[in-house]
Design an enzyme around this catalytic site. Structure first.
Site, PDB file in Angstrom:
ATOM      1  N   GLU A  17      35.390  48.525  37.678  1.00  0.00           N
ATOM      2  CA  GLU A  17      35.373  50.887  37.136  1.00  0.00           C
ATOM      3  C   GLU A  17      35.442  51.157  35.510  1.00  0.00           C
ATOM      4  O   GLU A  17      35.041  51.383  35.014  1.00  0.00           O
ATOM      5  CB  GLU A  17      36.380  50.477  37.841  1.00  0.00           C
ATOM      6  CG  GLU A  17      35.943  52.697  38.388  1.00  0.00           C
ATOM      7  CD  GLU A  17      36.671  52.931  39.290  1.00  0.00           C
ATOM      8  OE1 GLU A  17      36.557  52.623  40.999  1.00  0.00           O
ATOM      9  OE2 GLU A  17      37.825  53.949  39.231  1.00  0.00           O
ATOM     10  N   HIS A  63      38.391  26.192  50.112  1.00  0.00           N
ATOM     11  CA  HIS A  63      36.898  25.657  51.011  1.00  0.00           C
ATOM     12  C   HIS A  63      36.140  26.289  51.602  1.00  0.00           C
ATOM     13  O   HIS A  63      36.105  26.662  52.096  1.00  0.00           O
ATOM     14  CB  HIS A  63      38.011  25.291  52.600  1.00  0.00           C
ATOM     15  CG  HIS A  63      39.047  23.947  51.908  1.00  0.00           C
ATOM     16  ND1 HIS A  63      38.424  22.433  52.986  1.00  0.00           N
ATOM     17  CD2 HIS A  63      40.061  24.104  51.539  1.00  0.00           C
ATOM     18  CE1 HIS A  63      39.660  22.102  51.967  1.00  0.00           C
ATOM     19  NE2 HIS A  63      40.842  23.076  51.865  1.00  0.00           N
ATOM     20  N   LYS A 123      31.176  60.422  44.533  1.00  0.00           N
ATOM     21  CA  LYS A 123      31.494  61.127  45.018  1.00  0.00           C
ATOM     22  C   LYS A 123      30.961  62.577  45.144  1.00  0.00           C
ATOM     23  O   LYS A 123      30.678  63.388  46.190  1.00  0.00           O
ATOM     24  CB  LYS A 123      32.537  61.661  44.267  1.00  0.00           C
ATOM     25  CG  LYS A 123      33.731  61.198  44.475  1.00  0.00           C
ATOM     26  CD  LYS A 123      35.186  61.179  43.448  1.00  0.00           C
ATOM     27  CE  LYS A 123      36.446  60.573  43.876  1.00  0.00           C
ATOM     28  NZ  LYS A 123      37.527  60.693  42.459  1.00  0.00           N
TER      29      LYS A 123
HETATM   30  O1  PA5 Z   1      40.094  53.695  39.521  1.00  0.00           O
HETATM   31  C1  PA5 Z   1      40.103  55.378  39.722  1.00  0.00           C
HETATM   32  O2  PA5 Z   1      40.386  56.578  39.284  1.00  0.00           O
HETATM   33  C2  PA5 Z   1      39.688  55.046  40.851  1.00  0.00           C
HETATM   34  O3  PA5 Z   1      39.714  54.360  42.054  1.00  0.00           O
HETATM   35  C3  PA5 Z   1      40.517  56.069  41.447  1.00  0.00           C
HETATM   36  O4  PA5 Z   1      41.407  56.206  41.434  1.00  0.00           O
HETATM   37  C4  PA5 Z   1      39.783  56.669  42.658  1.00  0.00           C
HETATM   38  O5  PA5 Z   1      38.588  57.230  43.110  1.00  0.00           O
HETATM   39  C5  PA5 Z   1      40.179  58.143  43.998  1.00  0.00           C
HETATM   40  O6  PA5 Z   1      40.201  59.014  43.029  1.00  0.00           O
HETATM   41  P1  PA5 Z   1      41.885  59.967  43.358  1.00  0.00           P
HETATM   42  O7  PA5 Z   1      42.898  59.854  43.003  1.00  0.00           O
HETATM   43  O8  PA5 Z   1      41.799  61.674  42.360  1.00  0.00           O
HETATM   44  O9  PA5 Z   1      41.869  60.707  45.006  1.00  0.00           O
END
Ligand code: PA5
Length: 466
Positions: free
Chosen positions: A294, A323, A438
């Site tokens: 990400e 394995h 989202k």
């Molecule tokens: O790393 C990130 O920013 C995302 O993976 C968020 O943690 C994830 O989308 C969840 O978002 P939130 O904490 O706003 O619910």
């Protein structure tokens, strides 16, 4: 202290086609790395810079607040359910998996020393949620709802189900004692709801993004509620941070890891395999996958050019994956760089009995040996085979899996990610690709204000078999 060994990336070890001329690389990138590391740390308090996670290891006030809350509910709950997704769940889970008894939820209350069992609900699959609710005793269950944005559909829907379940089973005035919210101080809907309903709350601080939030309440509250020492976590971070703040490439393992992975990516190795040789650290692989993917998978660079960059992280666990995936790792395409994690000493060792099959010659070599010796031999032999097959690899070594060293592992990987992002010229702290999906979900679920996205979100149904 955690250590990095990058020797198996050198041309001497894996050949000139797949390795790097390390002295040359260290010389060529000395100044750039010095600038990057100095800049990252100089910007750690800058509003809007999303680097305040660099301060979390020093937040004594937060530790005091979390310890006080944990103390106030000690023995009160037998089960804790964490509602969150992505960065709001993976770090906490990785820490609990690493630091608690591997079969924690199967232990008795006394064996858990009065600390709760834990469950992470990170999916919207009723096949995960319903069976869990059926097992829980509402009187003895605490829900921890975690969302930085305070709006995420997965988390908010699980929260609504949990709140309703509590309301059906408990007197109205008791429900609030069973819910803790961790969210932004201002933004989102979770904050006003939690304030209005008088829940215990903790903040996800400004400029701390989800995947860099493991050392605020997001990761620390679940840990302290299960008895993990938060001061050990902070001590580990602080001692390592002295090393990681050093802008000298020769001295800084996060900079070394970032640079070598970046150069190998540029050299045609887009896959980053993360492979701890430890059952306890298996979920750190999942956390790393999200952190690396990400943060570094981006369409635009910092100048706004379309670049479509990003290494693909792959989760693996030693020895299990020997394995499974190691055949591919050893003989498949030369498109991978490996990060092994080795552990000096397991929390408990067990000896293979010396008196079993003593007359079977082919099993004699195992007789009387500790399992840790077999684990170490399998790690070293797999690493040797990977190296001899000219696959560049690095090893992070933890003396043992405890709060101090696991914190160092996670923190090193966070700083490594920030440096890798700078080398790639992208913003490692945003996630526009996640945001789009989202918004599409909001549109498909009929959220007000997202009507215009419905047809785009639906896409086209593709005919099958034509
Ligand atoms: O790393 C990130 O920013 C995302 O993976 C968020 O943690 C994830 O989308 C969840 O978002 P939130 O904490 O706003 O619910």
């Amino acid at each position: 202290m955690i250590e990095l060994d990058y020797g198996n990336i050198s041309t001497e070890k894996v050949g000139s086609t797949h390795g790097l001329n390390l002295p040359q690389v260290f010389e060529d990138y000395r100044d750039q790395i010095r600038d990057i590391v100095s800049r990252i740390y100089a910007e750690k308090d800058q509003p809007g810079g999303w680097k305040r996670w660099l301060n979390l290891g020093y937040d004594q006030k937060l530790l005091d607040e979390l310890n006080a809350y944990a103390q106030s509910v000690k023995g009160r709950f037998s089960d804790m359910v964490i509602l969150g997704i992505g960065g709001s769940s993976l770090g906490g889970y990785a820490m609990l998996r690493a630091l608690l008894h591997p079969y924690w939820n199967q232990l008795s209350d006394a064996q858990r020393n009065g600390f709760p069992r834990y469950y992470f609900v990170e999916n919207v699959d009723s096949d995960q949620i319903n069976p869990l609710m059926e097992m829980l005793d509402p009187e003895r269950t605490l829900f921890v709802v975690i969302s930085k944005s305070g709006t995420t559909a997965e988390t908010m829907s699980a929260f609504m189900i949990s709140k309703d379940w509590l309301e059906q089973k408990l007197p109205a005035d008791q429900v609030k004692q069973h819910i803790v919210a961790i969210t932004d101080a201002q933004k989102g809907v979770l904050r006003p709801v939690a304030n209005q309903l008088q829940y215990q709350t903790f903040e996800v601080p400004d400029d701390v993004g989800g995947r860099f939030s493991v050392f605020c309440a997001v990761g620390l509250l679940p840990a302290v509620l299960c008895g993990v020492s938060l001061s050990e976590i902070q001590k580990g971070i602080q001692n390592l941070d002295k090393v990681l703040q050093n802008p000298d490439l020769q001295q800084n393992p996060a900079a070394q890891g970032a640079l070598l992975q970046y150069l190998l990516y540029e050299q045609g190795k887009p896959i980053s395999v993360f492979m701890p040789y430890s059952y306890r650290l298996a979920s750190v692989s999942d956390w790393y996958v999200q952190l690396w993917a990400e943060s570094l998978g981006k369409k635009h660079d910092l100048q706004g050019n379309v670049v479509h960059v990003g290494p693909t992280p792959v989760r693996a666990v030693g020895v299990t994956d020997q394995h499974s995936q190691v055949q591919l790792f050893n003989e498949g395409p030369f498109d991978k760089v490996f990060t092994f994690v080795s552990v000096g000493k397991p929390a408990q060792d067990i000896q293979i009995p010396a008196n079993q099959f003593s007359d079977v010659e082919d099993l004699n070599y195992l007789n009387g040996k500790p399992m840790s010796q077999l684990m170490q031999a399998e790690f070293e032999s797999t690493r040797a085979s990977i190296t001899n097959n000219q696959r560049p690899n690095m090893t992070l070594t933890l003396p043992q899996v405890d709060a101090y060293h696991v914190a160092q592992l996670l923190y090193l990987l966070e700083v490594q990610t920030a440096i890798a992002g700078a080398l790639m010229g992208i913003d490692p702290f945003d996630q526009p690709g996640v945001e789009l999906a989202k918004k599409y979900t909001y549109a498909l679920m009929g959220r007000k204000g997202y009507e215009g996205l419905v047809s785009e979100a639906r896409g086209q149904k593709n005919p099958i078999g034509v």
